[in-house]
Motif scaffolding. Sequence first.
Motif, PDB file in Angstrom:
ATOM      1  N   SER A  53     -15.250  50.699  21.129  1.00  0.00           N
ATOM      2  CA  SER A  53     -16.521  51.231  20.649  1.00  0.00           C
ATOM      3  C   SER A  53     -18.306  50.815  21.007  1.00  0.00           C
ATOM      4  O   SER A  53     -18.619  51.522  20.964  1.00  0.00           O
ATOM      5  CB  SER A  53     -16.333  50.871  18.735  1.00  0.00           C
ATOM      6  OG  SER A  53     -17.068  49.371  18.671  1.00  0.00           O
ATOM      7  N   SER A  54     -17.995  49.308  21.311  1.00  0.00           N
ATOM      8  CA  SER A  54     -19.163  49.658  22.209  1.00  0.00           C
ATOM      9  C   SER A  54     -19.336  49.805  23.310  1.00  0.00           C
ATOM     10  O   SER A  54     -20.855  50.624  23.397  1.00  0.00           O
ATOM     11  CB  SER A  54     -19.292  47.439  22.354  1.00  0.00           C
ATOM     12  OG  SER A  54     -18.967  46.421  21.316  1.00  0.00           O
ATOM     13  N   LEU A  55     -18.445  50.351  23.615  1.00  0.00           N
ATOM     14  CA  LEU A  55     -18.875  51.209  25.242  1.00  0.00           C
ATOM     15  C   LEU A  55     -19.534  52.139  25.202  1.00  0.00           C
ATOM     16  O   LEU A  55     -20.106  52.945  25.799  1.00  0.00           O
ATOM     17  CB  LEU A  55     -17.345  50.735  25.784  1.00  0.00           C
ATOM     18  CG  LEU A  55     -16.615  49.544  26.429  1.00  0.00           C
ATOM     19  CD1 LEU A  55     -15.643  49.725  27.397  1.00  0.00           C
ATOM     20  CD2 LEU A  55     -18.291  49.501  28.025  1.00  0.00           C
ATOM     21  N   GLY A  88     -28.885  56.025  24.843  1.00  0.00           N
ATOM     22  CA  GLY A  88     -30.124  57.001  25.520  1.00  0.00           C
ATOM     23  C   GLY A  88     -30.409  58.143  24.639  1.00  0.00           C
ATOM     24  O   GLY A  88     -31.568  58.705  24.448  1.00  0.00           O
ATOM     25  N   HIS A  89     -29.231  58.605  23.931  1.00  0.00           N
ATOM     26  CA  HIS A  89     -29.181  60.192  23.895  1.00  0.00           C
ATOM     27  C   HIS A  89     -29.068  59.517  21.839  1.00  0.00           C
ATOM     28  O   HIS A  89     -30.541  60.440  20.666  1.00  0.00           O
ATOM     29  CB  HIS A  89     -28.281  60.829  23.447  1.00  0.00           C
ATOM     30  CG  HIS A  89     -27.730  61.054  24.808  1.00  0.00           C
ATOM     31  ND1 HIS A  89     -27.879  61.878  25.456  1.00  0.00           N
ATOM     32  CD2 HIS A  89     -26.345  60.668  25.383  1.00  0.00           C
ATOM     33  CE1 HIS A  89     -27.200  62.430  26.413  1.00  0.00           C
ATOM     34  NE2 HIS A  89     -26.213  61.648  26.103  1.00  0.00           N
ATOM     35  N   PHE A  90     -29.346  58.633  21.319  1.00  0.00           N
ATOM     36  CA  PHE A  90     -29.533  58.076  20.289  1.00  0.00           C
ATOM     37  C   PHE A  90     -30.751  57.867  19.749  1.00  0.00           C
ATOM     38  O   PHE A  90     -31.723  57.810  18.937  1.00  0.00           O
ATOM     39  CB  PHE A  90     -28.346  56.922  19.893  1.00  0.00           C
ATOM     40  CG  PHE A  90     -28.598  56.629  18.071  1.00  0.00           C
ATOM     41  CD1 PHE A  90     -27.405  57.694  17.585  1.00  0.00           C
ATOM     42  CD2 PHE A  90     -29.452  56.081  17.153  1.00  0.00           C
ATOM     43  CE1 PHE A  90     -27.658  57.095  15.877  1.00  0.00           C
ATOM     44  CE2 PHE A  90     -29.285  55.553  16.246  1.00  0.00           C
ATOM     45  CZ  PHE A  90     -28.441  56.872  15.771  1.00  0.00           C
ATOM     46  N   GLY A  96     -26.134  50.184   2.865  1.00  0.00           N
ATOM     47  CA  GLY A  96     -27.203  50.633   2.396  1.00  0.00           C
ATOM     48  C   GLY A  96     -28.451  51.267   3.204  1.00  0.00           C
ATOM     49  O   GLY A  96     -29.290  51.972   3.286  1.00  0.00           O
ATOM     50  N   ILE A  97     -28.728  50.371   4.017  1.00  0.00           N
ATOM     51  CA  ILE A  97     -29.911  50.150   4.424  1.00  0.00           C
ATOM     52  C   ILE A  97     -29.575  52.056   5.609  1.00  0.00           C
ATOM     53  O   ILE A  97     -30.786  53.032   6.354  1.00  0.00           O
ATOM     54  CB  ILE A  97     -30.140  49.188   5.932  1.00  0.00           C
ATOM     55  CG1 ILE A  97     -30.579  47.972   5.252  1.00  0.00           C
ATOM     56  CG2 ILE A  97     -30.630  50.025   6.766  1.00  0.00           C
ATOM     57  CD1 ILE A  97     -31.034  46.678   6.111  1.00  0.00           C
ATOM     58  N   ALA A  98     -28.346  51.953   6.060  1.00  0.00           N
ATOM     59  CA  ALA A  98     -27.495  53.008   6.781  1.00  0.00           C
ATOM     60  C   ALA A  98     -27.737  54.277   6.922  1.00  0.00           C
ATOM     61  O   ALA A  98     -28.670  55.108   6.646  1.00  0.00           O
ATOM     62  CB  ALA A  98     -26.504  53.039   7.384  1.00  0.00           C
ATOM     63  N   VAL A  99     -27.238  54.089   5.293  1.00  0.00           N
ATOM     64  CA  VAL A  99     -27.001  55.324   4.457  1.00  0.00           C
ATOM     65  C   VAL A  99     -29.273  55.897   3.720  1.00  0.00           C
ATOM     66  O   VAL A  99     -29.357  57.267   3.588  1.00  0.00           O
ATOM     67  CB  VAL A  99     -26.132  55.008   3.054  1.00  0.00           C
ATOM     68  CG1 VAL A  99     -26.826  54.603   2.040  1.00  0.00           C
ATOM     69  CG2 VAL A  99     -26.207  56.658   2.186  1.00  0.00           C
ATOM     70  N   GLN A 120     -19.887  51.227  15.148  1.00  0.00           N
ATOM     71  CA  GLN A 120     -20.978  51.033  15.786  1.00  0.00           C
ATOM     72  C   GLN A 120     -21.586  52.194  15.354  1.00  0.00           C
ATOM     73  O   GLN A 120     -23.165  51.931  15.785  1.00  0.00           O
ATOM     74  CB  GLN A 120     -20.355  51.324  17.012  1.00  0.00           C
ATOM     75  CG  GLN A 120     -21.072  51.839  18.473  1.00  0.00           C
ATOM     76  CD  GLN A 120     -21.511  50.306  18.983  1.00  0.00           C
ATOM     77  OE1 GLN A 120     -20.604  49.484  18.612  1.00  0.00           O
ATOM     78  NE2 GLN A 120     -23.023  49.863  18.504  1.00  0.00           N
ATOM     79  N   LEU A 121     -21.256  53.420  15.192  1.00  0.00           N
ATOM     80  CA  LEU A 121     -23.453  53.943  14.457  1.00  0.00           C
ATOM     81  C   LEU A 121     -23.949  53.414  13.565  1.00  0.00           C
ATOM     82  O   LEU A 121     -24.739  53.752  13.033  1.00  0.00           O
ATOM     83  CB  LEU A 121     -22.257  55.426  13.347  1.00  0.00           C
ATOM     84  CG  LEU A 121     -21.601  56.916  14.941  1.00  0.00           C
ATOM     85  CD1 LEU A 121     -20.860  57.450  14.292  1.00  0.00           C
ATOM     86  CD2 LEU A 121     -22.390  56.960  15.450  1.00  0.00           C
ATOM     87  N   VAL A 122     -23.734  52.813  12.234  1.00  0.00           N
ATOM     88  CA  VAL A 122     -23.590  52.055  11.787  1.00  0.00           C
ATOM     89  C   VAL A 122     -25.314  51.273  11.885  1.00  0.00           C
ATOM     90  O   VAL A 122     -26.488  51.205  11.628  1.00  0.00           O
ATOM     91  CB  VAL A 122     -23.339  51.917  10.630  1.00  0.00           C
ATOM     92  CG1 VAL A 122     -24.072  50.499   9.358  1.00  0.00           C
ATOM     93  CG2 VAL A 122     -21.983  52.340   9.545  1.00  0.00           C
TER      94      VAL A 122
END
Length: 459
Positions: A122-124, A131-133, A420-423, A258-260
Amino acid sequence: MTDTRDEADRRPAPHPVDEILPPGRTITLGLQHILTMYAGVVAPPLIVGAAAGLPGPELAYLVNAALVMAGAATLLQTLGVWKFGIRMPFVNGPTFAAVTPMVLVVHSGGGLPAVFGAALVSSLVGLAVAGHFSRLVRFFPPLVTGTVITLIGLSILKVGVEWSAGGAGSANFATPTNLALAFGVLGFIVLVQRFARGFLGSIAVLLGLVVGTVVAVPLGLTDFSAVGRVDPVGITTPFHFGMPRFELAAIVAMLIVQLVTLAECTADALAIGEVVGRRVGPRELARALRADTAASTVSSIFNAFPCSAFAQNIGLVQLTGVRSRFVVAAGGGVLVLLGLFPPLGALVAAIPPPVLGGAGIALFGAVAASGIRTLGPALSRNPHDLVVVAVALGVGMIPLAVPGFWAHMPEALRTVLDSGIAVGTVVAVALNVLFNGRSAAAAPGDPRSPGDVIQDTFP
């Protein structure tokens, strides 16, 4: 012949972020950063290690690895290497977002090798998309940024309150002694901030932690005996707990994590940019995300968990007004030393939770106050903006107000909803686009862009 002194006088003063303070002050202020975050660094390995049934020496090994890698990640973020590192006072450590999925992986029979294998993959992936994010930063004008920063402060304030009572699950939770110690430390910090001048004022939190710990000794709330029981030196080696195992279910869970963490790193990067008065655009955010994910990748190899920014240290920067990234870099060096020399780590670990809680209330409240300050002018533009802030804060606070609210959601979805921060960030961005349309995105260089802060914010 030109006078070199005249040339020096004509050179622009460095930005406070790039200011190099005297060595003594740098180390002292860096130690203050580490004391405020130490509990957050050691808690994830203690929780996951206990779930894995590790014996005492192996559990200590896991903690030491977390300290070393948190220090290395902090050094990478603050000093920067090539396209990695935001080069701001940005503190990194193991993310709590990964704790629950990692415990579930351990309980499913995969053990720590499956945890580290999933974290590595997931880290890779996170490193590949960083860069895209980072291009999403254009959707974070002050209305969204202020909402997210406020949400960060309110979310982590719960931790400070729990520490003040003695720590969640402690036998002496919320006793008068704990509360008196916590509020005594808080009052001491406030008084130092009010009456001390210069350097003493900037180390108010450190002084509060030291004085509070000294007071806690005769009260029986702290114990230094562990200092003599740990190994004098601890070196972490690759794959100490076995070669990584790559299980699909564990990898999917950690990809969601990882998305969070990418979203949380984005929010924290924008927050630190607001606090220090330096713009955070796609380029700076990409560097922060790359450092985050690169550090997480290396951590997976050296027996530590995925990294993310620590919001409590943003509050410390806000509270003290010391914005030098080299101060936090010194703190990163201290973290590495704590990991390499376990007795030092045990000494810091002896600070009782109520003492940390008293300082935490001030620090975490400062983060929320920073967000509110950012929201002030932003809310005067459009009456609909109040709806954006209200709903984003309301939804983001659900996991904090009622922890079991999302209990019947699918596990993968809960990983996101329980942050809560992510959502809250997702809701704020979506509602801002809904109500403000094309004006929702702040273009680079726009005065409304995140991080474009008046330079006289701090004394």
